[in-house]
Design an enzyme around this catalytic site. Structure first.
Site, PDB file in Angstrom:
ATOM      1  N   LYS A 183       0.841  -1.216   0.000  1.00 22.14           N
ATOM      2  CA  LYS A 183       0.000   0.000   0.000  1.00 22.14           C
ATOM      3  C   LYS A 183       0.869   1.257   0.000  1.00 22.14           C
ATOM      4  O   LYS A 183       0.553   2.250  -0.662  1.00 22.14           O
ATOM      5  CB  LYS A 183      -0.945  -0.007   1.209  1.00 22.14           C
ATOM      6  N   HIS A 186       1.972   1.717  -3.464  1.00 20.52           N
ATOM      7  CA  HIS A 186       0.798   2.209  -4.220  1.00 20.52           C
ATOM      8  C   HIS A 186       0.712   3.727  -4.076  1.00 20.52           C
ATOM      9  O   HIS A 186       0.531   4.465  -5.046  1.00 20.52           O
ATOM     10  CB  HIS A 186      -0.477   1.543  -3.688  1.00 20.52           C
ATOM     11  N   ASN A 187       0.845   4.194  -2.850  1.00 26.84           N
ATOM     12  CA  ASN A 187       0.713   5.630  -2.615  1.00 26.84           C
ATOM     13  C   ASN A 187       1.860   6.421  -3.242  1.00 26.84           C
ATOM     14  O   ASN A 187       1.659   7.538  -3.723  1.00 26.84           O
ATOM     15  CB  ASN A 187       0.626   5.923  -1.115  1.00 26.84           C
ATOM     16  N   GLU A 190       0.961   6.779  -6.678  1.00 29.21           N
ATOM     17  CA  GLU A 190      -0.135   7.778  -6.699  1.00 29.21           C
ATOM     18  C   GLU A 190       0.444   9.203  -6.697  1.00 29.21           C
ATOM     19  O   GLU A 190       0.026  10.055  -7.500  1.00 29.21           O
ATOM     20  CB  GLU A 190      -1.019   7.539  -5.473  1.00 29.21           C
TER      21      GLU A 190
HETATM   22  C1  6PG Z   1      -5.951   5.653  -1.277  1.00 23.85           C
HETATM   23  C2  6PG Z   1      -5.161   6.907  -0.948  1.00 23.85           C
HETATM   24  C3  6PG Z   1      -5.269   7.302   0.482  1.00 23.85           C
HETATM   25  C4  6PG Z   1      -4.383   8.502   0.856  1.00 23.85           C
HETATM   26  C5  6PG Z   1      -4.828   9.800   0.297  1.00 23.85           C
HETATM   27  C6  6PG Z   1      -4.107  11.031   0.832  1.00 23.85           C
HETATM   28  O1  6PG Z   1      -5.305   4.736  -1.747  1.00 23.85           O
HETATM   29  O2  6PG Z   1      -7.167   5.623  -1.086  1.00 23.85           O
HETATM   30  O3  6PG Z   1      -3.821   6.639  -1.198  1.00 23.85           O
HETATM   31  O4  6PG Z   1      -4.874   6.193   1.240  1.00 23.85           O
HETATM   32  O5  6PG Z   1      -4.396   8.628   2.216  1.00 23.85           O
HETATM   33  O6  6PG Z   1      -4.708   9.764  -1.067  1.00 23.85           O
HETATM   34  O7  6PG Z   1      -2.731  10.940   0.797  1.00 23.85           O
HETATM   35  P1  6PG Z   1      -1.823  12.275   0.978  1.00 23.85           P
HETATM   36  O8  6PG Z   1      -2.482  13.098   2.043  1.00 23.85           O
HETATM   37  O9  6PG Z   1      -0.489  11.798   1.421  1.00 23.85           O
HETATM   38  O10 6PG Z   1      -1.841  12.949  -0.335  1.00 23.85           O
END
Ligand code: 6PG
Length: 471
Positions: A183, A186-187, A190
């Site tokens: 995860k 993944h982030n 992201e």
């Molecule tokens: C998800 C997102 C989530 C994350 C937010 C905010 O997979 O649903 O990754 O878990 O917490 O996107 O992340 P930031 O505050 O670090 O941008």
């Protein structure tokens, strides 16, 4: 209320509340617990007590669950997780399971697994992605922990997960903190993809002087092609959102300082630790950091004059080329994330199945995109593939689109735009592609000033030279 609810949910905020409702839709009864009475009351309104219940009393909560108790935590990462665990412990028995569904750091998860193993309580770190909507209607789920614990919760996780062509977006990731590790990466991806999209937006805005309506059309169109993805889709919608507090469009009144909870930075730190280059993710974190320096930015803007902006004439040509540049850069970003997963799998003996990860990221999560289908295919051909760049189909796509990536970078640099993500996506490709990179000179310098030795291309072994010193 009844006795013997199937699952307990601690934390009835957006994620916890919606996930519990999703579980309930899929035939599982849930008792929720939150210290905040308002959240408890709000949650109780969602169903009859047979299926849904909630309380602010921890004993009532734990007493209401069937045995073994399976309790999901959806609370903010960090100290709160430990506080909740210690509140729960007096009411738990051997064989009970605690699932942390938040974004906890994988080393915290590892520690909690060991601490609770002493008490014969299974602790699982389960990554859940998809935000509020995903939690309610089907997230992508990345479970890690003991196989035995997973077998107890598998049916429920499969039921509540997103599905792509009937394939559930959940798979067992591995033992220990594997779920939270996946995860975290993944982030990181992201962060990278969001930065790349933001740079593309700036290129369209500055180089072509396009307005938000035009931007909406472009992103909506892109979402029908090679860039089809959740992040492109939401970006298209963002451009047509009106502001409730002014007569402007909302995007134009949002301050350009990005916040972060830290998972992108964790990914970068971890990659540095394992010596795995993930430049797009690193730069995405750096750009969020730089965006927050409001004072320096406003002073520097007065002082540091940049180049004269050149408006590009071939509008459609530029847009099409940018689509391909973004596609190239998305692939590069995924490749970096998967390379980190591959290294971590070895380092921590997670035994990750990269094909499964690509499979479960195809739906429900924030980084879902059509590209993941190709990545899944690459790992199904070779599950030990150490770099996606080395898969023939992926390589072909990168080669075909590299000219567009180069043009996008050149256009941004010419106009003085900070397109760090696009640059580093290309850098990743060029650094691996070049047969000779100038690291020979770095080795010579190291040996010159520190006698650190170097290796030769024509002989085995370590060498040191007495260099001609400068005065
Ligand atoms: C998800 C997102 C989530 C994350 C937010 C905010 O997979 O649903 O990754 O878990 O917490 O996107 O992340 P930031 O505050 O670090 O941008």
């Amino acid at each position: 209320m009844k006795k013997g609810y199937d699952y307990g949910m601690v934390g009835l905020g957006t994620m916890g509340g919606n996930l519990a409702l999703n579980m309930n839709d899929n035939g599982f009864s849930v008792c929720g617990y939150d210290k905040d009475e308002k959240k408890v009351t709000g949650f109780l309104e969602h169903g009859d007590a047979e299926n849904i219940y909630a309380t602010a009393d921890i004993k009532t909560f734990t007493d209401s669950l069937q045995s073994p108790k399976v309790i999901i935590l959806l609370v903010p990462a960090g100290k709160i997780v430990d506080a909740v665990i210690s509140d729960l412990l007096p009411f738990l028995m051997e064989g009970d399971i605690i699932i942390d569904g938040g974004n906890s750091h994988f080393t915290d998860t590892q520690k909690r697994i060991l601490d609770l193993a002493d008490k014969k309580i299974d602790f699982m770190g389960v990554g859940i992605s998809g935000g509020e909507h995903g939690a309610r209607f089907g997230p992508s789920i990345m479970p890690g922990g003991s196989v035995d614990a997973y077998s107890i919760v598998e049916k429920m996780l499969v039921a509540i997960s997103a599905k792509v062509d009937d394939v559930p977006c959940v798979a067992y990731m591995g033992k220990g903190a594997a779920g939270h590790y996946v995860k975290m990466v993944h982030n990181g991806i992201e962060y990278g993809m969001m930065q790349l999209i933001a740079e593309t937006y700036q290129l369209l805005k500055v180089n072509l002087e396009l307005d938000n309506d035009a931007m909406h059309k472009i992103f909506a169109q892109w979402n029908k092609g090679i860039l089809k993805s959740y992040l492109i889709a939401i970006t298209a919608n963002i451009f047509v959102q009106k502001d409730d507090l002014s007569d402007k469009q909302l995007i134009d009144v949002i301050k350009d300082t990005a916040q972060q909870k830290g998972t992108g930075g964790w990914t970068s730190l971890e990659a540095l630790e394992l010596r795995v280059p993930i430049p797009v993710i690193d730069l995405a974190v750096a750009m969020r950091d730089m965006s927050a320096y409001e004072n320096i930015r406003s002073e520097a803007h007065q002082l540091l004059k940049g180049p004269t902006i050149e408006i590009f004439q071939n509008t459609q040509g530029f847009i099409d080329s940018l689509e391909r540049a973004l596609y190239f850069s998305f692939i590069s970003t995924y490749a970096q994330g998967f390379a980190l997963l591959s290294a971590a799998s070895e380092q921590y003996q997670f035994n990750l199945n990269l094909k499964n990860i690509a499979t479960i990221w195809r739906g429900g999560c924030i980084i879902r995109s059509a590209i993941l289908e190709d990545i899944r295919f690459a790992f199904s051909e070779n599950d030990k593939l150490s770099s996606l760049l080395l898969n023939k189909e992926i390589a072909k796509k990168l080669i075909e689109n590299q000219d567009s990536a180069r043009s996008a970078v050149i256009s941004g640099v010419k106009n003085g735009l900070p397109i760090a993500g696009l640059m580093s996506a290309l850098l990743y490709f060029d650094a691996f592609r070049n047969i000779a990179i100038p690291a020979n000179l770095i080795q010579a310098q190291r040996d010159f000033f520190g006698a650190h030795t170097y290796e030769r291309i024509d002989k085995e072994g370590k060498f040191h030279t007495n260099w001609n010193q400068i005065n």
